[in-house]
Design a protein around this motif. Sequence first.
Motif, PDB file in Angstrom:
ATOM      1  N   PHE A 288     173.285  27.936  48.473  1.00  0.00           N
ATOM      2  CA  PHE A 288     174.934  27.571  48.162  1.00  0.00           C
ATOM      3  C   PHE A 288     175.638  28.693  47.451  1.00  0.00           C
ATOM      4  CE2 PHE A 288     172.870  23.404  47.912  1.00  0.00           C
ATOM      5  CZ  PHE A 288     173.836  22.525  48.562  1.00  0.00           C
ATOM      6  N   SER A 289     176.906  29.000  47.578  1.00  0.00           N
ATOM      7  CA  SER A 289     177.578  30.035  46.962  1.00  0.00           C
ATOM      8  C   SER A 289     178.419  29.133  46.008  1.00  0.00           C
ATOM      9  CB  SER A 289     178.380  30.801  48.162  1.00  0.00           C
ATOM     10  OG  SER A 289     179.312  29.783  48.764  1.00  0.00           O
TER      11      SER A 289
ATOM     12  N   LEU B  98     173.533  19.392  54.172  1.00  0.00           N
ATOM     13  CA  LEU B  98     175.063  19.727  54.391  1.00  0.00           C
ATOM     14  C   LEU B  98     175.111  20.874  55.281  1.00  0.00           C
ATOM     15  CD1 LEU B  98     176.121  19.778  50.593  1.00  0.00           C
ATOM     16  CD2 LEU B  98     177.083  18.223  52.251  1.00  0.00           C
ATOM     17  N   ALA B  99     176.087  20.827  56.179  1.00  0.00           N
ATOM     18  CA  ALA B  99     176.165  21.455  57.168  1.00  0.00           C
ATOM     19  C   ALA B  99     176.852  23.032  56.368  1.00  0.00           C
ATOM     20  CB  ALA B  99     177.162  21.212  58.299  1.00  0.00           C
ATOM     21  N   PRO B 100     176.852  24.031  57.096  1.00  0.00           N
ATOM     22  CA  PRO B 100     177.707  25.406  56.344  1.00  0.00           C
ATOM     23  C   PRO B 100     178.940  25.157  56.388  1.00  0.00           C
ATOM     24  CG  PRO B 100     176.054  25.872  58.193  1.00  0.00           C
ATOM     25  CD  PRO B 100     175.996  24.522  58.343  1.00  0.00           C
ATOM     26  N   GLY B 101     179.516  25.416  55.002  1.00  0.00           N
ATOM     27  CA  GLY B 101     180.750  25.362  54.422  1.00  0.00           C
ATOM     28  C   GLY B 101     181.121  23.884  53.893  1.00  0.00           C
TER      29      GLY B 101
ATOM     30  N   ALA C 262     179.892  23.939  44.505  1.00  0.00           N
ATOM     31  CA  ALA C 262     179.124  24.735  45.248  1.00  0.00           C
ATOM     32  C   ALA C 262     179.409  24.708  46.930  1.00  0.00           C
ATOM     33  CB  ALA C 262     177.863  24.839  45.000  1.00  0.00           C
ATOM     34  N   ARG C 263     179.229  25.648  47.624  1.00  0.00           N
ATOM     35  CA  ARG C 263     179.283  25.465  48.930  1.00  0.00           C
ATOM     36  C   ARG C 263     178.152  26.083  49.717  1.00  0.00           C
ATOM     37  NH1 ARG C 263     184.149  24.286  51.536  1.00  0.00           N
ATOM     38  NH2 ARG C 263     185.364  24.609  49.570  1.00  0.00           N
ATOM     39  N   ARG C 264     177.702  25.248  50.795  1.00  0.00           N
ATOM     40  CA  ARG C 264     176.427  25.662  51.617  1.00  0.00           C
ATOM     41  C   ARG C 264     176.965  26.846  52.495  1.00  0.00           C
ATOM     42  NH1 ARG C 264     172.590  26.898  53.620  1.00  0.00           N
ATOM     43  NH2 ARG C 264     170.967  25.677  54.835  1.00  0.00           N
ATOM     44  N   GLY C 265     175.904  27.919  52.423  1.00  0.00           N
ATOM     45  CA  GLY C 265     176.219  29.098  53.117  1.00  0.00           C
ATOM     46  C   GLY C 265     175.785  28.896  54.499  1.00  0.00           C
TER      47      GLY C 265
ATOM     48  N   ARG D 100     174.022   1.392  47.905  1.00  0.00           N
ATOM     49  CA  ARG D 100     172.493   1.218  48.239  1.00  0.00           C
ATOM     50  C   ARG D 100     171.966   1.662  47.086  1.00  0.00           C
ATOM     51  NH1 ARG D 100     171.715   4.749  54.016  1.00  0.00           N
ATOM     52  NH2 ARG D 100     173.517   4.147  54.953  1.00  0.00           N
ATOM     53  N   GLN D 101     170.516   0.734  46.903  1.00  0.00           N
ATOM     54  CA  GLN D 101     169.463   1.443  46.149  1.00  0.00           C
ATOM     55  C   GLN D 101     168.456   2.544  47.083  1.00  0.00           C
ATOM     56  OE1 GLN D 101     166.270  -1.362  45.151  1.00  0.00           O
ATOM     57  NE2 GLN D 101     165.941  -0.143  43.115  1.00  0.00           N
ATOM     58  N   ASN D 102     168.668   3.790  46.286  1.00  0.00           N
ATOM     59  CA  ASN D 102     167.826   4.992  46.788  1.00  0.00           C
ATOM     60  C   ASN D 102     167.613   5.929  45.805  1.00  0.00           C
ATOM     61  OD1 ASN D 102     167.173   5.770  49.793  1.00  0.00           O
ATOM     62  ND2 ASN D 102     167.777   7.527  48.969  1.00  0.00           N
ATOM     63  N   ASP D 103     166.418   6.664  45.940  1.00  0.00           N
ATOM     64  CA  ASP D 103     166.088   7.748  45.191  1.00  0.00           C
ATOM     65  C   ASP D 103     166.658   8.906  45.675  1.00  0.00           C
ATOM     66  OD1 ASP D 103     164.905   9.122  43.222  1.00  0.00           O
ATOM     67  OD2 ASP D 103     162.943   9.076  43.948  1.00  0.00           O
ATOM     68  N   LEU D 104     167.750   9.310  45.081  1.00  0.00           N
ATOM     69  CA  LEU D 104     168.337  10.534  45.453  1.00  0.00           C
ATOM     70  C   LEU D 104     168.509  10.630  46.941  1.00  0.00           C
ATOM     71  CD1 LEU D 104     166.498  13.158  43.222  1.00  0.00           C
ATOM     72  CD2 LEU D 104     168.374  12.011  42.710  1.00  0.00           C
ATOM     73  N   LEU D 105     168.291  11.706  47.600  1.00  0.00           N
ATOM     74  CA  LEU D 105     168.616  11.607  49.022  1.00  0.00           C
ATOM     75  C   LEU D 105     167.429  11.167  49.921  1.00  0.00           C
ATOM     76  CD1 LEU D 105     170.232  15.238  49.136  1.00  0.00           C
ATOM     77  CD2 LEU D 105     171.305  12.945  48.966  1.00  0.00           C
ATOM     78  N   ALA D 106     166.272  10.750  49.317  1.00  0.00           N
ATOM     79  CA  ALA D 106     165.102  10.670  50.197  1.00  0.00           C
ATOM     80  C   ALA D 106     165.396   9.293  51.413  1.00  0.00           C
ATOM     81  CB  ALA D 106     164.027   9.811  49.194  1.00  0.00           C
ATOM     82  N   GLY D 107     164.979   9.923  52.317  1.00  0.00           N
ATOM     83  CA  GLY D 107     165.077   8.778  53.640  1.00  0.00           C
ATOM     84  C   GLY D 107     166.685   8.786  54.192  1.00  0.00           C
ATOM     85  N   LEU D 108     167.541   9.370  53.576  1.00  0.00           N
ATOM     86  CA  LEU D 108     168.873   9.161  54.028  1.00  0.00           C
ATOM     87  C   LEU D 108     169.225  10.023  55.336  1.00  0.00           C
ATOM     88  CD1 LEU D 108     171.077   9.236  50.751  1.00  0.00           C
ATOM     89  CD2 LEU D 108     170.189   7.218  52.117  1.00  0.00           C
ATOM     90  N   GLN D 109     169.968   9.408  56.074  1.00  0.00           N
ATOM     91  CA  GLN D 109     170.073  10.086  57.653  1.00  0.00           C
ATOM     92  C   GLN D 109     171.439  10.641  57.716  1.00  0.00           C
ATOM     93  OE1 GLN D 109     167.500  10.658  59.465  1.00  0.00           O
ATOM     94  NE2 GLN D 109     166.329   9.688  58.205  1.00  0.00           N
ATOM     95  N   GLU D 110     172.398  10.260  56.783  1.00  0.00           N
ATOM     96  CA  GLU D 110     173.897  10.790  57.073  1.00  0.00           C
ATOM     97  C   GLU D 110     174.114  12.236  56.729  1.00  0.00           C
ATOM     98  OE1 GLU D 110     173.729   6.466  56.164  1.00  0.00           O
ATOM     99  OE2 GLU D 110     172.640   8.193  55.233  1.00  0.00           O
ATOM    100  N   SER D 111     175.020  12.893  57.374  1.00  0.00           N
ATOM    101  CA  SER D 111     175.377  14.185  56.845  1.00  0.00           C
ATOM    102  C   SER D 111     176.560  14.180  56.364  1.00  0.00           C
ATOM    103  CB  SER D 111     175.351  14.948  58.505  1.00  0.00           C
ATOM    104  OG  SER D 111     173.900  14.953  59.054  1.00  0.00           O
ATOM    105  N   PRO D 112     176.610  14.150  55.151  1.00  0.00           N
ATOM    106  CA  PRO D 112     177.861  14.083  54.467  1.00  0.00           C
ATOM    107  C   PRO D 112     178.723  15.596  54.348  1.00  0.00           C
ATOM    108  CG  PRO D 112     176.290  14.370  52.718  1.00  0.00           C
ATOM    109  CD  PRO D 112     175.542  14.215  54.055  1.00  0.00           C
ATOM    110  N   ASP D 113     180.266  15.396  54.376  1.00  0.00           N
ATOM    111  CA  ASP D 113     181.016  16.553  53.881  1.00  0.00           C
ATOM    112  C   ASP D 113     180.979  17.168  52.562  1.00  0.00           C
ATOM    113  OD1 ASP D 113     182.361  16.796  56.861  1.00  0.00           O
ATOM    114  OD2 ASP D 113     182.549  14.810  56.242  1.00  0.00           O
TER     115      ASP D 113
END
Length: 310
Positions: A291-292, A263-266, A307-310, A228-241
């Motif tokens: 992030f750690s 990102l969810a923790p971990g 890096a990992r989301r704390g 998709r054409q998109n500016d970084l994460l603006a407006g995205l709804q997905e929750s990636p791993d």
Amino acid sequence: MKWREITITTRQENADEMAELFESVGAMGMVIEDPQLIADYIKQDLWDYHDVQIPDIPEGMIRLMAYLPVDERLGERLQQLQEELSARERLQGWPAHPLSLTDLQEDDWAHAWKAYFKPEKVGQRIVICPSWEAYEPGPDDVVLTIDPGMAFGTGTHPTTSMCIQALEEVINGDELVLDVGTGSGVLAIAAALLGAKQVLAVDNDLVAVQVARENVAMNHVEDKVEVRQNDLLAGLQESPDIIVANIVADVILRLAPAAAERLAPGKVLIASGIIQHRLDEVSDGLSAAGFSIDELISHGEWAAIVARRG
């Protein structure tokens, strides 16, 4: 469209910073001729090199060609480039850098670099192979066919190969991967070939989006990869791993808070395109965003962070 080819000869140790400088003034493509690298590849039998000549460049030097569009901003960009070079010559002891300028038509520029792009193994499994080259894969090779066209990303630059190395380590087979600033789509395709369940690749450049879609189709991963054409994460709804971003330090710092929210923790952020002298700054910025740091990967003047989301 016309392009201005800027040719410059500099020390090998200045290559990465010089490439970053050209990118900062809006270069739409670069070729680096490094006679030592070519000689090493020939010695290691990594290239079918019968038609490759070692450039006639003094020892310890490289030649870099960058391409700027001939438009209303060309004069401004060239002036900015000259000012930045003069500052480095004055403050960092760089040698003088006379510029050679040549005008090219789009077709000339789009194909001139192909002589330098050969199949290359990056990471443990992925082999990047240009679409116009034949390659006989080994038993464990995962071949990724690529034609960068007018977009950044052959897949063989250290910043990209470090991302592929990290993806090989973190993909287990059930992940949603988000590739931010996908360029030619190489990291998104690599993630799919390595077993990611689904991949979303975004870029704000329409040319990159089109090229990435063509490369996705070439590798037969349309069922896994959406571009998709998109500016970084603006407006995205997905929750990636996993979020992978091979961009530059300033953009990674700007991206970090939004990535932490998404990102969810971990879950994992892979950030690359970081020049070594800014590694601590980016690491601190990611830590401040929540992030750690799991791993630091280095290759010459470049670094990547897992890096990992704390």
